[in-house]
Design an enzyme around this catalytic site. Structure first.
Site, PDB file in Angstrom:
ATOM      1  N   THR A 356       0.905  -1.153   0.000  1.00 40.92           N
ATOM      2  CA  THR A 356       0.000   0.000   0.000  1.00 40.92           C
ATOM      3  C   THR A 356       0.931   1.187   0.000  1.00 40.92           C
ATOM      4  O   THR A 356       2.134   1.030   0.185  1.00 40.92           O
ATOM      5  CB  THR A 356      -0.874  -0.055   1.272  1.00 40.92           C
ATOM      6  N   ASN A 376      -4.305  -3.312  -2.547  1.00 38.62           N
ATOM      7  CA  ASN A 376      -4.319  -4.377  -1.539  1.00 38.62           C
ATOM      8  C   ASN A 376      -2.990  -5.126  -1.569  1.00 38.62           C
ATOM      9  O   ASN A 376      -2.043  -4.692  -0.929  1.00 38.62           O
ATOM     10  CB  ASN A 376      -5.513  -5.316  -1.673  1.00 38.62           C
ATOM     11  N   GLY A 446      -1.131  -3.212   5.912  1.00 39.60           N
ATOM     12  CA  GLY A 446      -2.285  -4.062   6.202  1.00 39.60           C
ATOM     13  C   GLY A 446      -2.717  -3.901   7.645  1.00 39.60           C
ATOM     14  O   GLY A 446      -2.864  -2.783   8.146  1.00 39.60           O
TER      15      GLY A 446
HETATM   16  O1  DON Z   1      -7.424  -1.666   3.179  1.00 41.16           O
HETATM   17  C1  DON Z   1      -6.652  -2.367   3.811  1.00 41.16           C
HETATM   18  O2  DON Z   1      -6.559  -2.385   5.003  1.00 41.16           O
HETATM   19  C2  DON Z   1      -5.691  -3.237   3.023  1.00 41.16           C
HETATM   20  N1  DON Z   1      -6.214  -3.517   1.734  1.00 41.16           N
HETATM   21  C3  DON Z   1      -4.394  -2.506   2.955  1.00 41.16           C
HETATM   22  C4  DON Z   1      -3.327  -3.331   2.335  1.00 41.16           C
HETATM   23  C5  DON Z   1      -1.977  -2.941   2.773  1.00 41.16           C
HETATM   24  O3  DON Z   1      -1.770  -2.033   3.527  1.00 41.16           O
HETATM   25  C6  DON Z   1      -0.875  -3.739   2.234  1.00 41.16           C
HETATM   26  N2  DON Z   1       0.365  -3.169   2.677  1.00 41.16           N
HETATM   27  N3  DON Z   1       1.351  -3.068   2.881  1.00 41.16           N
END
Ligand code: DON
Length: 541
Positions: A356, A376, A446
């Site tokens: 992200t 994602n 995440g």
């Molecule tokens: O919206 C969310 O929480 C996840 N789809 C975010 C994904 C994410 O942060 C991946 N990262 N490093």
């Protein structure tokens, strides 16, 4: 003597003005920082710069920057207006609660065409420009830097070359009809030029026609022809302006993201818990502090799983979940001596690589914006349409009660799949405000986003660390399921480790947690210690 006093006063006046005339930016790629600087210097405000940065990151950071995904913006203007913009993806109309259950073992919620939600980024950036843009620059001006980067290309960094090589076989297998430069089978090396002609064409269409090019025009047509969505799915996508969640912590106003992100609620719950009566989080990096943190997350992530989702489908309000008497009752069950037990709700998890991106901008007038945006997983579903990668955000729904997603997060009814519904997120873009001071922050990661934002805010506001020290500090994470305390390398001593184990905590180690991007007045705190191409700049006018 008088002369000296006048000189000193003039110096102060000068230094004061320099700060008043400075803007600050932190982002995950130096070219995005350049774009922000150029837009601000041409008379744009923080919101113009954010739109231009978002489109530019879609070019230079294809793993997470996007037009095929979605995200959230938290805003605090020079007039002290606070707002949040939800440009999260939505489930297509044909989606159904059980759509992935039959695919449980083949990762369809991550890798198939069904994995994608209807993207929100293009409409999101349009609405940000319309509502908060300065009007000194046109929509076309804001798209131009991204188009140039896609058309003429840019030099691949070491990190990007490694990712492109690592993902090459997946790109090829997911895209039998090709995926432009990503499917060419080159061995990428640092310094090679990445040209994205198809993406440039799409961005030119968005520049000339606006979001209709994406949602009704050639891009929608491509997505329909390739069986991702129907025309109605694309045409009916709506962004939402939402009332921010606003808390108070150590004299700072904490302005953060409401559902469909769980981030704001969880962050404010953690901040409340860490300061409750007889609290045990008075120190940094101690056994008591790590223990109490783990026990707090057990409660916070249970609330997340049970109650949070698209606000149109929630039975509990955020006010209920942030009510202090409710929270104190929950926190009262924490045993300071022994690790607790998470309720028996989840089945074992699998883990995937993920990505992200976050960027933070504060302009010279005090307009600020924190944006976290994502596909994602890294490169989303790795499927490529009209020059860009598609998200695999459907995996953020609870696919089945108690079945963890790629981050080990579980959920129930509030986050079950329904047509047009937004999937629950952990993204936590946040702005802290105290008088004229603002801190704009956020991170990818995440499920770890929430705890990372919590630790940085706590270190900065409560323990007086500088913003950069707070960002650099080694992080710890827990999320109720699995029952593990994750320690970033360097976040513990052997003694702390031994005592935590004695209390009954299962410990695992993580090489890296998140990649923070924070700014404050005249200060930047990009995450330069963790891998990536993070960059920041104080911009003088
Ligand atoms: O919206 C969310 O929480 C996840 N789809 C975010 C994904 C994410 O942060 C991946 N990262 N490093």
């Amino acid at each position: 003597m008088n002369r000296i006093i006048i000189l000193v006063s003039l110096c102060f006046l000068f230094v004061g003005n320099v700060f008043a005339q400075s803007a600050s930016v932190a982002a995950a790629h130096p070219l995005a920082v350049d774009v922000v600087e150029s837009i601000l210097k041409k008379g744009g405000n923080a919101y113009d710069a954010a739109v231009a940065a978002h489109f530019s990151l879609a070019v230079v950071l294809p793993r997470a920057g996007n037009i095929g995904g979605g995200g959230f913006a938290v805003i605090h203007t020079s007039n002290a207006e606070a707002a949040t913009l939800d440009f999260r993806e939505i489930a297509p109309l044909a989606a159904s609660k059980d759509m992935f259950i039959r695919y449980e073992n083949d990762n369809s919620s991550l890798t198939s065409k069904l994995a994608s939600g209807v993207p929100g980024s293009v409409k999101g950036m349009w609405d940000l420009y319309i509502r908060y843009g300065s009007r000194n620059l046109s929509w076309s001006d804001l798209l131009t830097p991204a188009i140039m980067l896609a058309d003429t290309g840019f030099f691949v960094t070491k990190k990007l070359s490694e990712e492109l090589n690592y993902n090459s076989s997946d790109f090829i297998s997911q895209n039998p009809n090709g995926c432009g430069p990503f499917c060419k089978g080159f061995i990428w090396e640092q310094g090679m030029r990445l040209v994205q002609s198809e993406l440039a064409e799409t961005l030119k269409g968005i520049r000339d026609i606006g979001p209709n090019y994406f949602y009704y025009g050639p891009v929608a047509k491509q997505l329909v022809e390739q069986n991702y969505f129907t025309m109605l799915d694309m045409a009916s996508y709506q962004i939402r302006w939402r009332k921010p969640l606003i808390g108070e912590y150590m004299g700072w106003e904490v302005i953060t993201m409401p559902p469909p992100s769980s981030g704001g609620v969880a962050l404010l719950q953690l901040l409340c818990g860490s300061e409750r009566d007889l609290n045990t989080m008075q120190e940094l990096e101690s056994v008591a502090s790590y223990h109490d943190f783990t026990e707090l997350t057990r409660i916070v992530y249970e609330d997340r799983a049970r109650h949070l989702g698209d606000p149109d489908y929630m039975n509990t309000t955020t006010a209920d979940l942030l009510d202090t008497s409710y929270l104190y009752k929950r926190f009262a069950n924490i045993d300071p001596k022994r690790a607790g037990k998470s309720p028996n709700l989840a089945v074992p998890l699998s883990e995937e690589s993920s990505e992200t991106t976050h960027f933070s901008i504060l302009d010279k007038d005090g307009n600020s914006v924190a944006i976290t945006t994502t596909l994602n997983a890294s490169y989303g579903s790795k499927r490529w349409v009209s020059g860009f990668f598609m998200n695999n955000e459907m995996d953020d729904f609870s696919i089945s009660p108690g079945v963890p997603n790629q981050f080990g997060l579980i959920g129930f009814e509030a986050n079950s799949i329904e047509p047009s519904k937004r999937m629950l997120s952990s993204m936590t873009p946040t702005i802290l405000v105290k008088g004229d001071q603002k801190v704009v922050l956020g991170t990818p990661g995440g499920s770890t986003i929430i705890t990372n934002v919590f630790h940085v805010i706590r270190r900065f506001c409560r323990f007086g660390q500088t913003l950069q020290e707070s960002v650099n500090s080694k992080k710890v994470h827990a999320q109720a399921w699995p029952e593990v305390l994750y320690l970033e390398e360097g976040s513990y001593t052997k003694k702390v480790l031994r005592k935590l184990k004695k209390k009954g905590h299962k410990i695992e180690f993580k090489k890296q947690i998140g990649r923070f991007q924070a700014v404050s007045n005249g200060t930047i705190a990009p995450d330069l210690l963790r891998t990536g191409d993070s960059s920041g700049r104080v911009i003088f006018y």
